[in-house]
Design a protein around this motif. Structure first.
Motif, PDB file in Angstrom:
ATOM      1  N   TRP B 252       0.835  -1.208   0.000  1.00 13.15           N
ATOM      2  CA  TRP B 252       0.000   0.000   0.000  1.00 13.15           C
ATOM      3  C   TRP B 252       0.868   1.255   0.000  1.00 13.15           C
ATOM      4  O   TRP B 252       0.580   2.238  -0.658  1.00 13.15           O
ATOM      5  CB  TRP B 252      -0.914  -0.044   1.224  1.00 13.15           C
ATOM      6  CG  TRP B 252      -1.761   1.169   1.431  1.00 13.15           C
ATOM      7  CD1 TRP B 252      -1.676   2.061   2.459  1.00 13.15           C
ATOM      8  CD2 TRP B 252      -2.843   1.628   0.606  1.00 13.15           C
ATOM      9  NE1 TRP B 252      -2.629   3.043   2.326  1.00 13.15           N
ATOM     10  CE2 TRP B 252      -3.360   2.801   1.197  1.00 13.15           C
ATOM     11  CE3 TRP B 252      -3.406   1.171  -0.582  1.00 13.15           C
ATOM     12  CZ2 TRP B 252      -4.421   3.523   0.640  1.00 13.15           C
ATOM     13  CZ3 TRP B 252      -4.462   1.881  -1.134  1.00 13.15           C
ATOM     14  CH2 TRP B 252      -4.951   3.051  -0.517  1.00 13.15           C
ATOM     15  N   GLN B 253       1.956   1.214   0.748  1.00 13.33           N
ATOM     16  CA  GLN B 253       2.827   2.387   0.815  1.00 13.33           C
ATOM     17  C   GLN B 253       3.403   2.731  -0.556  1.00 13.33           C
ATOM     18  O   GLN B 253       3.573   3.906  -0.894  1.00 13.33           O
ATOM     19  CB  GLN B 253       3.980   2.146   1.798  1.00 13.33           C
ATOM     20  CG  GLN B 253       4.707   3.446   2.128  1.00 13.33           C
ATOM     21  CD  GLN B 253       6.116   3.260   2.649  1.00 13.33           C
ATOM     22  OE1 GLN B 253       6.482   2.193   3.111  1.00 13.33           O
ATOM     23  NE2 GLN B 253       6.900   4.311   2.591  1.00 13.33           N
ATOM     24  N   ASP B 254       3.672   1.713  -1.370  1.00 12.61           N
ATOM     25  CA  ASP B 254       4.256   1.979  -2.686  1.00 12.61           C
ATOM     26  C   ASP B 254       3.354   2.845  -3.564  1.00 12.61           C
ATOM     27  O   ASP B 254       3.820   3.552  -4.450  1.00 12.61           O
ATOM     28  CB  ASP B 254       4.550   0.656  -3.412  1.00 12.61           C
ATOM     29  CG  ASP B 254       5.644  -0.127  -2.715  1.00 12.61           C
ATOM     30  OD1 ASP B 254       6.614   0.507  -2.259  1.00 12.61           O
ATOM     31  OD2 ASP B 254       5.530  -1.359  -2.611  1.00 12.61           O
ATOM     32  N   LEU B 255       2.078   2.779  -3.273  1.00 13.59           N
ATOM     33  CA  LEU B 255       1.131   3.559  -4.062  1.00 13.59           C
ATOM     34  C   LEU B 255       1.383   5.063  -3.917  1.00 13.59           C
ATOM     35  O   LEU B 255       1.049   5.845  -4.814  1.00 13.59           O
ATOM     36  CB  LEU B 255      -0.275   3.205  -3.582  1.00 13.59           C
ATOM     37  CG  LEU B 255      -1.402   3.331  -4.585  1.00 13.59           C
ATOM     38  CD1 LEU B 255      -1.147   2.488  -5.814  1.00 13.59           C
ATOM     39  CD2 LEU B 255      -2.709   2.937  -3.914  1.00 13.59           C
ATOM     40  N   GLU B 256       1.971   5.472  -2.810  1.00 15.26           N
ATOM     41  CA  GLU B 256       2.217   6.907  -2.585  1.00 15.26           C
ATOM     42  C   GLU B 256       3.109   7.497  -3.676  1.00 15.26           C
ATOM     43  O   GLU B 256       3.036   8.680  -3.974  1.00 15.26           O
ATOM     44  CB  GLU B 256       2.857   7.136  -1.200  1.00 15.26           C
ATOM     45  CG  GLU B 256       4.303   6.637  -1.093  1.00 15.26           C
ATOM     46  CD  GLU B 256       4.845   6.639   0.322  1.00 15.26           C
ATOM     47  OE1 GLU B 256       4.035   6.581   1.274  1.00 15.26           O
ATOM     48  OE2 GLU B 256       6.082   6.697   0.484  1.00 15.26           O
ATOM     49  N   VAL B 257       3.946   6.661  -4.269  1.00 13.10           N
ATOM     50  CA  VAL B 257       4.815   7.125  -5.347  1.00 13.10           C
ATOM     51  C   VAL B 257       3.998   7.358  -6.612  1.00 13.10           C
ATOM     52  O   VAL B 257       4.089   8.407  -7.258  1.00 13.10           O
ATOM     53  CB  VAL B 257       5.925   6.076  -5.626  1.00 13.10           C
ATOM     54  CG1 VAL B 257       6.777   6.502  -6.811  1.00 13.10           C
ATOM     55  CG2 VAL B 257       6.764   5.854  -4.382  1.00 13.10           C
ATOM     56  N   PHE B 258       3.162   6.388  -6.927  1.00 13.27           N
ATOM     57  CA  PHE B 258       2.454   6.422  -8.215  1.00 13.27           C
ATOM     58  C   PHE B 258       1.269   7.371  -8.203  1.00 13.27           C
ATOM     59  O   PHE B 258       0.913   7.924  -9.236  1.00 13.27           O
ATOM     60  CB  PHE B 258       2.054   4.997  -8.611  1.00 13.27           C
ATOM     61  CG  PHE B 258       3.250   4.124  -8.776  1.00 13.27           C
ATOM     62  CD1 PHE B 258       4.021   4.208  -9.921  1.00 13.27           C
ATOM     63  CD2 PHE B 258       3.661   3.269  -7.755  1.00 13.27           C
ATOM     64  CE1 PHE B 258       5.164   3.439 -10.062  1.00 13.27           C
ATOM     65  CE2 PHE B 258       4.795   2.493  -7.883  1.00 13.27           C
ATOM     66  CZ  PHE B 258       5.554   2.576  -9.046  1.00 13.27           C
ATOM     67  N   LEU B 259       0.664   7.578  -7.038  1.00 12.41           N
ATOM     68  CA  LEU B 259      -0.429   8.545  -6.977  1.00 12.41           C
ATOM     69  C   LEU B 259       0.103   9.969  -7.144  1.00 12.41           C
ATOM     70  O   LEU B 259      -0.656  10.900  -7.377  1.00 12.41           O
ATOM     71  CB  LEU B 259      -1.199   8.422  -5.657  1.00 12.41           C
ATOM     72  CG  LEU B 259      -2.139   7.225  -5.536  1.00 12.41           C
ATOM     73  CD1 LEU B 259      -2.958   7.309  -4.263  1.00 12.41           C
ATOM     74  CD2 LEU B 259      -3.056   7.089  -6.742  1.00 12.41           C
TER      75      LEU B 259
END
Lengths: 197, 474, 235
Positions: B252-259
């Motif tokens: 879930w944390q990785d999404l912070e990059v792509f968002l």
């Protein structure tokens, strides 16, 4: 029979991935900012950039006078004081048709993001199920100052991914005609954000 | 094995298709305006971020990690989705994926389904396959709707109708919806709203793609703007999501990059209007039946190639299309695939997986290697390097050609300074072709150059001859 | 230090290579031109003939090994050597594009040049994106006496040359060229300059075909021009 075919596909895909022998990757370096300056002012400015209506208020009931005379959906667990007089409050259970005919919807939110002017709903307190904030054409969202996270990483850290989440940044819009942004397609065409300080 | 529908049957090679597109004045004008607009907006949106390069690096690294652990992460995703009441299906190719989706629609007795814009379903030709099976798919994204109603093909990853201007869209809407509408974008959007509203409220099955799937939580993420996505993802009883196996993030944390990377790279916004995240089935909220169809369709073959596999990092933002000087002139349809532009030029031939296919093999050459694509790519895909890598594969597949003979001869000449010098002297004889120091016409293949450009006459003395004369005796 | 003239400049644009020699010697460098040099292999590599490019990359390293610096009047050839040769299994000596060498290695921006003309500059793609030369060429041009530098609109857009792209996709290349020429003509410049004769041959070939009267001149020739020994158009 289809089950067996599905299993064969799964096994073959996984085998082909393993056959590719992709070397292990380097650890991810998170050199970007994980925190943002945040604050009511920045959040309000960024929400307004999407051509949403933004108001910083201290008294929610007073700020809701714009809803007078309208039929407005309110999730089960909105605070009683939000249910001001003069509004035709619509409460669950509501059919799709009833939601579609409503003039507006009033909710709270789970988290907001100052950096991007985003509000996030997670179906928690004062938010209801997702269809509630989708079908009515006018969405009023109450955001408490302490719900505003500075950055996208800070906001995601506050959220539970397994809840149904909706990130909202301004009213519905499209960039599909000549790559220029136009507000108002299928979602609520008016978004009003009340920031409570 | 059946032909991969990622390229359109019967499409000419890129140079031939481009020739037709270049003659279309309206198309040229539409593309110049649209890409020019979005280029400027993207640059401004990115300039706001002082950590953009760090985000790009993180995006690249997260995706490389996904590719390195793809088998484990897919199994993890399957477990998480299943645990939350969803069903996961696996499809090796387009045909298999289409059959799975058609069977699922039939199981719901659906004759009409609503669709969220999805590259994966466009890639596998799902709409056509459903239609053949008696299920009509209604595209609900404005641009997809324009393409569908115009009996047209897409020309852009993000904005499939980018080749159309407002006047053309108005004409399509009036003809197909039977309504009077102005060419104001707001009125056109309103017409689409009215046209689709009833479909959203009554259709029982929806089909979507996915921008991201979070392996550890099983969450699926769709970014959109219009709200048609939310309609499809929340109102129907059954949701079928079709997703390429590479569209994962581990956590879930990785999404912070792509968002952060995706909205600014695609629509040049700080954040797109709506992002929906759901995990399996949530009782009392949204579809109560959820199917996730994972498709390979050439991806595992792409993964085998150590240089080419970076194309699987792509998050379909289309920033590379918008800055590409070739795309700007030729438009997307010249690429003969749902994936046009620079990313299409490297992804499409790899998904097709057959460098003997003349159309697919022409795509890696559809670039001047200017590098603008690499510069804007949010996950740092080195598109120029992959292009030259794939060109080498094409050359190898073609074997002996007039070009390969000429290239071998040139390499032989360059292999020794004395041979090179002799060739220089022989070439200087071309001076007899020149008038006023320029050559205006050469025989084929030089005519490809002189059709629009003069050639300078070779000088009487090469530099090395001058050097020998003036410096070597000293 | 050594000069890598590049095959195109050696054969078709010797005045550029002579200008580099004149300029660098004026700045106190001792320039050598190893006669065994031929071509960096860029055309072969970029067209898909990697196997032919490999021996040329090896040859390059063999020829220039032993020099502290190699200077090439071409961003794309310098880029080929620096960025691509290592992927072909060679370790080439330190190779610079001319503007980089002047600014970064010699540390000069004012090279004492004189060029009394209205000039616009096209920053070629490989100089700009592969090498990251940035505005070093512009800094050099701004310091030239008498030179009237006018900004090129959409300067960073590719001119459409792209090596064999110019013939394999000739129509698309020409469409890109047309836009580049329009931008050049809009500036009202007499001279179009760039750090790469390949792009100049392409844009210049178009400008010549249309009899625009705008002349392509390599950056090196402008920087080599002085009041005592001014630039002269070669026929």
């Amino acid at each position: 029979m289809p089950e067996v075919a599905g299993t064969a596909a799964r096994e073959e895909i996984l085998r082909r991935i393993r056959d590719a022998r992709v070397p292990a990757a380097a650890p991810v370096v998170r050199g970007y900012h994980r925190e943002g300056p945040g604050g009511v002012e920045l959040f309000a400015e960024r929400v307004a950039d999407y051509r949403a209506v933004v108001r910083v208020v201290t008294d929610v009931p007073e700020a809701l006078s714009s809803l007078r005379g309208k039929d407005v959906v309110a999730p089960d667990d909105v605070p009683d004081e939000w249910l001001v007089d003069g509004v035709g409050w619509l409460r669950e259970p509501l059919s799709i048709g009833e939601l579609d005919r409503a003039d507006g919807v009033l909710t709270g939110c789970a988290v907001a993001i100052a950096d991007t002017g985003t509000i996030v709903l997670d179906g928690g307190v004062a938010q209801g199920r997702r269809a509630l904030t989708l079908l009515p054409d006018y969405h009023v969202c109450v955001v408490r100052a302490d719900q505003i996270a500075g950055s996208v990483p800070e906001a995601l850290a506050r959220l539970q991914p397994t809840r149904p989440l909706t990130f909202i940044s301004g009213p519905s819009a499209t960039s599909d005609i000549e790559l220029n942004r136009v507000e108002g397609v299928h979602g609520p065409r008016v978004l009003e954000v009340l920031i409570v300080t | 094995m059946a032909r991969n529908p990622v390229t359109w049957l019967g499409s000419p090679t890129f140079p031939k298709a481009a020739r037709v597109a270049l003659n279309d004045t309206q198309l040229r004008q539409n593309l110049r305006k649209a890409t020019g607009t979005i280029r400027g907006r993207r640059a401004a949106a990115v300039a706001e971020m002082d950590d953009w390069e760090q985000l790009r690096v993180a995006g690249e690294q997260v995706k490389d990690d996904v590719l390195a652990r793809l088998d484990t992460l897919l199994v993890q995703l399957e477990e998480s989705v299943t645990a939350r009441g969803g069903t996961v299906h696996w499809a090796r190719d387009a045909e298999e994926a289409n059959r799975i989706v058609l069977d699922l629609c039939r199981a719901e007795n659906a004759t009409e389904v609503v669709k969220v814009k999805s590259m994966a379903t466009a890639e596998i030709g799902l709409n056509e396959a459903l239609e053949a099976g008696g299920v009509h798919a209604v595209e609900t994204d404005l641009a997809e709707l324009i393409v569908q109603l115009g009996d047209d093909r897409p020309s852009h990853i993000l904005v499939p109708a980018i080749h159309r201007n407002r006047a053309e869209i108005r004409e399509i809407f009036q003809r197909r919806m039977g309504v009077e509408v102005s060419d104001e974008p707001a009125d056109l959007a309103e017409a689409a709203r009215t046209y689709l509203r009833e479909k959203f409220l009554t259709t029982k099955v929806a089909i979507s793609g996915a921008n991201f799937a979070v392996a550890d939580s099983g969450s699926i993420v769709v970014l959109e703007s219009e709200g048609n996505g939310r309609m499809c993802l929340t109102l129907p009883d059954t949701l079928i999501t079709v997703m390429g196996i590479e569209k994962l993030v581990p956590t879930w944390q990785d999404l912070e990059v792509f968002l952060q990377l995706l909205p600014r790279s695609s629509t040049a916004e700080r954040m797109n209007p709506y992002t929906s995240v759901w995990t399996g089935v949530t009782p009392g909220d949204g579809p109560q039946r959820f199917h996730l169809v994972l498709i390979d369709n050439g991806r595992t073959a792409t993964l085998q190639d150590s240089v080419g596999r970076q194309a699987l990092r792509c998050i379909r933002c289309s920033a590379c299309l918008n800055v590409c000087p070739v795309y700007e002139r030729t438009g997307g349809q010249s690429y003969g695939s749902v994936y046009p532009g620079p990313i299409g030029a490297i992804l499409t031939p790899q998904l097709v997986g057959d460098m003997h296919d003349p159309q697919a093999a022409s795509l890696p050459f559809a670039s001047s290697l200017c590098g603008a694509c690499f510069e804007v790519c949010p996950v740092r895909i080195d598109i120029p390097s992959v292009l030259t890598h794939l060109r080498a594969e094409v050359v190898e597949a073609k074997g002996r050609t007039a070009e390969s003979v000429a290239m071998a001869a040139a390499a032989w000449v360059f292999g020794s300074a004395s041979r090179y010098e002799k060739a220089q002297k022989a070439g200087a004889l071309a001076r007899f072709l020149a008038r006023d120091g320029r050559i205006t016409s050469l025989p084929w293949p030089g005519s490809k150059w002189t059709s629009s450009r003069d050639v300078p006459a070779p000088p009487a003395q090469s530099f090395r001859a001058w050097w020998k004369e003036n410096r070597c005796q000293k | 230090m050594a000069l890598f003239a590049t095959c195109l400049t050696d054969t078709f644009f010797p005045s550029t290579a002579r200008a580099v020699v004149r300029l660098l010697e004026r700045l106190g460098c001792s320039v050598d031109f190893p006669l065994e040099q031929t071509c960096c292999g860029q055309m072969h590599f970029n067209t898909g003939y990697r196997d032919h490019a490999r021996p040329l990359a090896r040859k390059y390293t063999d020829v220039f090994m032993g020099y502290d610096h190699v200077v090439a009047p071409s961003g794309s050839c310098a880029g080929m050597v620096r960025e691509v040769h290592p992927t072909l299994g060679t370790s080439p000596p330190r190779t610079f594009e001319l503007a980089e060498f002047l600014v970064d290695v010699l540390g000069v921006t004012d090279v004492g040049a004189w060029f009394p003309h209205r000039v616009t500059y096209h920053p070629t793609c490989h100089s700009l994106r592969m090498l990251g030369v940035g505005d070093k060429p512009l800094a050099l041009l701004r310091a030239v006496k008498g030179l009237d530098l006018v900004e090129l609109p959409d300067a960073t857009h590719c001119c459409g040359f792209g090596g064999t792209f110019a013939v394999k996709n000739a129509e698309t290349s020409t469409a890109m060229l047309a836009d580049k020429m329009r931008c050049v003509l809009d500036t009202g410049a007499e001279v179009l300059s760039a750090g790469d004769n390949s792009c100049l041959m392409h844009i210049g070939g178009g400008l010549s075909r249309l009899r625009t009267g705008v002349r392509p001149v390599h950056l090196a020739e402008i920087l080599a021009s002085t009041e005592e020994d001014p630039w002269r158009a070669t026929p």
